[in-house]
Design an enzyme around this catalytic site. Structure first.
Site, PDB file in Angstrom:
ATOM      1  N   HIS A  70       0.832  -1.217   0.000  1.00  0.00           N
ATOM      2  CA  HIS A  70       0.000   0.000   0.000  1.00  0.00           C
ATOM      3  C   HIS A  70       0.860   1.258   0.000  1.00  0.00           C
ATOM      4  O   HIS A  70       0.636   2.165   0.809  1.00  0.00           O
ATOM      5  CB  HIS A  70      -0.917   0.030   1.225  1.00  0.00           C
ATOM      6  CG  HIS A  70      -2.127  -0.829   1.082  1.00  0.00           C
ATOM      7  ND1 HIS A  70      -2.886  -1.233   2.160  1.00  0.00           N
ATOM      8  CD2 HIS A  70      -2.727  -1.348   0.006  1.00  0.00           C
ATOM      9  CE1 HIS A  70      -3.886  -1.974   1.749  1.00  0.00           C
ATOM     10  NE2 HIS A  70      -3.815  -2.061   0.436  1.00  0.00           N
ATOM     11  N   HIS A 126     -12.585  -8.338  -5.688  1.00  0.00           N
ATOM     12  CA  HIS A 126     -12.041  -7.042  -5.260  1.00  0.00           C
ATOM     13  C   HIS A 126     -11.200  -6.458  -6.386  1.00  0.00           C
ATOM     14  O   HIS A 126     -10.466  -7.194  -7.057  1.00  0.00           O
ATOM     15  CB  HIS A 126     -11.184  -7.310  -4.011  1.00  0.00           C
ATOM     16  CG  HIS A 126     -10.563  -6.118  -3.378  1.00  0.00           C
ATOM     17  ND1 HIS A 126     -11.083  -4.846  -3.465  1.00  0.00           N
ATOM     18  CD2 HIS A 126      -9.441  -6.007  -2.605  1.00  0.00           C
ATOM     19  CE1 HIS A 126     -10.304  -4.024  -2.775  1.00  0.00           C
ATOM     20  NE2 HIS A 126      -9.297  -4.702  -2.263  1.00  0.00           N
ATOM     21  N   GLU A 128      -8.712  -4.181  -6.180  1.00  0.00           N
ATOM     22  CA  GLU A 128      -7.329  -3.754  -5.902  1.00  0.00           C
ATOM     23  C   GLU A 128      -6.333  -4.634  -6.660  1.00  0.00           C
ATOM     24  O   GLU A 128      -6.513  -5.845  -6.796  1.00  0.00           O
ATOM     25  CB  GLU A 128      -7.050  -3.785  -4.394  1.00  0.00           C
ATOM     26  CG  GLU A 128      -5.836  -2.946  -4.036  1.00  0.00           C
ATOM     27  CD  GLU A 128      -5.750  -2.588  -2.552  1.00  0.00           C
ATOM     28  OE1 GLU A 128      -6.552  -3.097  -1.741  1.00  0.00           O
ATOM     29  OE2 GLU A 128      -4.865  -1.781  -2.212  1.00  0.00           O
ATOM     30  N   ASP A 130      -3.510  -6.001  -6.332  1.00  0.00           N
ATOM     31  CA  ASP A 130      -2.848  -7.217  -5.854  1.00  0.00           C
ATOM     32  C   ASP A 130      -3.709  -8.453  -6.109  1.00  0.00           C
ATOM     33  O   ASP A 130      -3.205  -9.581  -6.073  1.00  0.00           O
ATOM     34  CB  ASP A 130      -2.461  -7.120  -4.369  1.00  0.00           C
ATOM     35  CG  ASP A 130      -3.579  -6.649  -3.472  1.00  0.00           C
ATOM     36  OD1 ASP A 130      -4.467  -5.930  -3.945  1.00  0.00           O
ATOM     37  OD2 ASP A 130      -3.573  -7.010  -2.277  1.00  0.00           O
ATOM     38  N   HIS A 192     -12.406  -4.172   2.094  1.00  0.00           N
ATOM     39  CA  HIS A 192     -12.196  -2.828   2.594  1.00  0.00           C
ATOM     40  C   HIS A 192     -12.310  -1.752   1.500  1.00  0.00           C
ATOM     41  O   HIS A 192     -11.959  -0.577   1.762  1.00  0.00           O
ATOM     42  CB  HIS A 192     -10.816  -2.738   3.262  1.00  0.00           C
ATOM     43  CG  HIS A 192      -9.670  -2.889   2.288  1.00  0.00           C
ATOM     44  ND1 HIS A 192      -8.699  -1.909   2.136  1.00  0.00           N
ATOM     45  CD2 HIS A 192      -9.356  -3.839   1.407  1.00  0.00           C
ATOM     46  CE1 HIS A 192      -7.832  -2.286   1.232  1.00  0.00           C
ATOM     47  NE2 HIS A 192      -8.204  -3.441   0.771  1.00  0.00           N
ATOM     48  N   ASP A 211      -9.811 -10.043   0.988  1.00  0.00           N
ATOM     49  CA  ASP A 211      -8.887  -9.486   1.985  1.00  0.00           C
ATOM     50  C   ASP A 211      -9.251  -9.859   3.420  1.00  0.00           C
ATOM     51  O   ASP A 211      -8.367  -9.953   4.285  1.00  0.00           O
ATOM     52  CB  ASP A 211      -8.861  -7.956   1.878  1.00  0.00           C
ATOM     53  CG  ASP A 211      -7.918  -7.463   0.791  1.00  0.00           C
ATOM     54  OD1 ASP A 211      -6.855  -8.084   0.601  1.00  0.00           O
ATOM     55  OD2 ASP A 211      -8.246  -6.466   0.126  1.00  0.00           O
ATOM     56  N   TYR A 239      -2.579  -7.231  10.254  1.00  0.00           N
ATOM     57  CA  TYR A 239      -3.393  -6.996   9.048  1.00  0.00           C
ATOM     58  C   TYR A 239      -4.694  -6.290   9.420  1.00  0.00           C
ATOM     59  O   TYR A 239      -5.090  -5.303   8.793  1.00  0.00           O
ATOM     60  CB  TYR A 239      -3.672  -8.355   8.407  1.00  0.00           C
ATOM     61  CG  TYR A 239      -4.280  -8.300   7.036  1.00  0.00           C
ATOM     62  CD1 TYR A 239      -3.480  -8.354   5.907  1.00  0.00           C
ATOM     63  CD2 TYR A 239      -5.648  -8.200   6.867  1.00  0.00           C
ATOM     64  CE1 TYR A 239      -4.036  -8.304   4.638  1.00  0.00           C
ATOM     65  CE2 TYR A 239      -6.217  -8.149   5.614  1.00  0.00           C
ATOM     66  CZ  TYR A 239      -5.409  -8.214   4.503  1.00  0.00           C
ATOM     67  OH  TYR A 239      -5.968  -8.156   3.250  1.00  0.00           O
ATOM     68  N   HIS A 272      -4.894 -13.432   1.006  1.00  0.00           N
ATOM     69  CA  HIS A 272      -3.514 -13.246   1.458  1.00  0.00           C
ATOM     70  C   HIS A 272      -3.230 -14.259   2.560  1.00  0.00           C
ATOM     71  O   HIS A 272      -4.032 -14.419   3.489  1.00  0.00           O
ATOM     72  CB  HIS A 272      -3.292 -11.858   2.055  1.00  0.00           C
ATOM     73  CG  HIS A 272      -3.355 -10.734   1.073  1.00  0.00           C
ATOM     74  ND1 HIS A 272      -2.444 -10.581   0.050  1.00  0.00           N
ATOM     75  CD2 HIS A 272      -4.198  -9.681   0.968  1.00  0.00           C
ATOM     76  CE1 HIS A 272      -2.735  -9.488  -0.638  1.00  0.00           C
ATOM     77  NE2 HIS A 272      -3.802  -8.934  -0.116  1.00  0.00           N
TER      78      HIS A 272
HETATM   79 FE1  FEO Z   1      -7.446  -4.719  -0.822  1.00  0.00          FE
HETATM   80 FE2  FEO Z   1      -5.230  -7.321  -0.833  1.00  0.00          FE
HETATM   81  O1  FEO Z   1      -6.133  -5.861  -1.543  1.00  0.00           O
END
Ligand code: FEO
Length: 442
Positions: A70, A126, A128, A130, A192, A211, A239, A272
């Site tokens: 991030h 999601h 994002e 990643d 998130h 996430d 996290y 993750h």
């Molecule tokens: Fe909100 Fe692991 O990306």
């Protein structure tokens, strides 16, 4: 000049080499220049997928070397993983993908199980990057696949990748039948990002929450019962504190919603880190506790000092806190990692912040931490401030203002010392710590 290729041998010392050469072979086959039986493929490094439950495979990637996430807001001392899951059924689906630099690693793992061109659904829980970074690559290999996600996901992916993709918008309760298994979707806005959602497979009692319930932890193991539990929970807490803390009320509501829906969950496979298969309740209970602001009666003393006066104060205050049997931890900024401090705060009821005064305010080294507090808005904390000054002062007032912006209650008047603390002033520091410890114990 063109020629027909009659024999190809692939070799390489990394999977990237092998995967790239495999792509060349695919192109030659498409051109009709090469026949299957004429290919000999020697892959030095085989990238195994891992079967999570029957016909659901982890096909993600392990990022051993990432140390900041991030944009340097989150230190990942233990690396991370990007977990993608392949569902092999009459119709094949991929749930989430990986960060783009790991696209070929994911493709290689998928190839171990199915031909990627057979994928019919690419579920994006999601936006994002990643988790969505490899979608473009997958859609090159599976051009007829539908991308599945929430309406906000569709908008977000379009604005990230500008692809003309066949998109299926889903909302809570929608299902896609794959044959024996069905994918059921549950929107999870702001967990998130606004686009976030969970995917649930009832047949396997398997929740894929992206996430949520994740950890930044790179390991050759995939399951909770295969790794050190202390490290696992430490990373899960870090996290939560650094990413999910501001959304605690939403987390509680989402967990309650899942409980009301009566979904049976045997396995939680986040995007993750480690997959919770032996005791998924463990992480759900931890989330409920963190979301409720439950913390131990301990105190975190975070400070920075110019010429050691504030440091002397901090150490005397620490002794005062300890004198009532309250556990205390002393952390000097900027020698300590901000993400780690935030994780420590998750499990501490008390927060004391100290700073010398410079230019009528706190030392600038405190600024990133105070800004982090403003954004995270930790609940159920109590705080107080202290620090040394030379003439006008101003640091403690500025820190108290910052605590107010973070929604943290200041429970004691601040303590200041002019220049260097003498014996009496150090005694006052001790009493200040003791008084604060009493409030922690309430
Ligand atoms: Fe909100 Fe692991 O990306």
């Amino acid at each position: 000049m063109t020629c027909d290729i009659t024999w190809v041998r692939i070799s390489g010392d990394t999977h990237q080499h092998c995967s790239a050469l495999q792509d060349v072979i695919d192109i030659l086959k498409t051109m009709g220049r090469l026949l299957d039986q004429e290919v000999e493929c020697w892959v030095v490094v085989r990238l195994d997928s891992v079967e999570v439950v029957k016909n659901v495979f982890w096909v993600g990637a392990v990022d051993w070397n990432v140390r900041n996430f991030h944009g340097f807001t989150y230190s990942t001392h233990r690396g991370t993983t990007y977990n993608a899951y392949l569902i092999r059924d009459k119709r094949i689906a991929l749930v989430d993908s990986v960060y783009a630099p790991f696209s070929e690693e994911m493709v290689q793992r998928i190839r171990e199980i199915v031909d990627p061109s057979k994928i019919e659904y690419v579920v994006a829980n999601h936006v994002e990057t990643d988790h969505s970074g490899a979608i473009s690559r997958i859609l090159e290999l599976a051009p007829n696949a539908k991308v599945v996600g929430t309406a906000r996901c569709k908008e977000g992916l379009q604005k990230h990748y500008f692809g003309d993709w066949d998109f299926q918008v889903v909302k809570t309760g929608d299902e896609i039948n794959l044959g024996e298994k069905s994918l059921r979707f549950l929107e999870a806005p702001m967990l998130h990002w606004p686009d976030s959602m969970f995917t649930y497979i009832e047949k396997d009692a398997l929740l894929l929450p992206n996430d949520a319930f994740g950890q930044h932890l790179a390991t050759s193991k995939r399951f909770d019962d295969e790794v050190d539990e202390r490290i696992l929970m430490e990373e899960a807490a870090k996290y939560y504190a650094n990413i999910l803390w501001p959304f605690s009320q939403l987390i509680t509501r989402k967990i309650e919603e899942v409980q009301r829906m009566g979904l049976k969950i045997n396995t939680i496979a986040p995007s993750h880190g480690i997959i919770w298969r032996s005791n998924p309740t463990r992480i759900v209970e931890a989330y409920l506790k963190w979301a409720a602001g439950e913390a131990r009666k301990r105190t975190l003393i975070v400070y920075d000092t110019m010429w050691e006066s504030t440091e002397k104060m901090a150490r005397a205050i620490l002794e005062g806190v300890r004198s009532l049997g309250v556990e205390a931890m002393l952390v000097r900024l900027p020698l300590s990692d901000r993400g780690d401090i935030i994780k420590e705060l998750l499990d501490a009821k008390g927060l004391l912040i100290g700073s010398s005064t410079i230019n009528n305010g706190p030392l600038p080294t405190l600024a990133p931490f105070l800004e982090e507090l403003r954004g995270l808005k930790p609940s159920n904390k109590i705080a107080a401030t202290f620090g040394s000054y030379g003439w006008g002062g101003g640091a403690v007032k500025a820190v108290e203002d910052a605590l107010g912006r973070a929604g943290i209650q200041v429970v004691s008047p601040s303590l200041t010392v002019k220049w260097v603390p003498d014996v009496d002033e150090l005694r006052r520091c001790f009493e200040f710590g003791k008084e604060f410890a009493r409030k922690v114990l309430e």
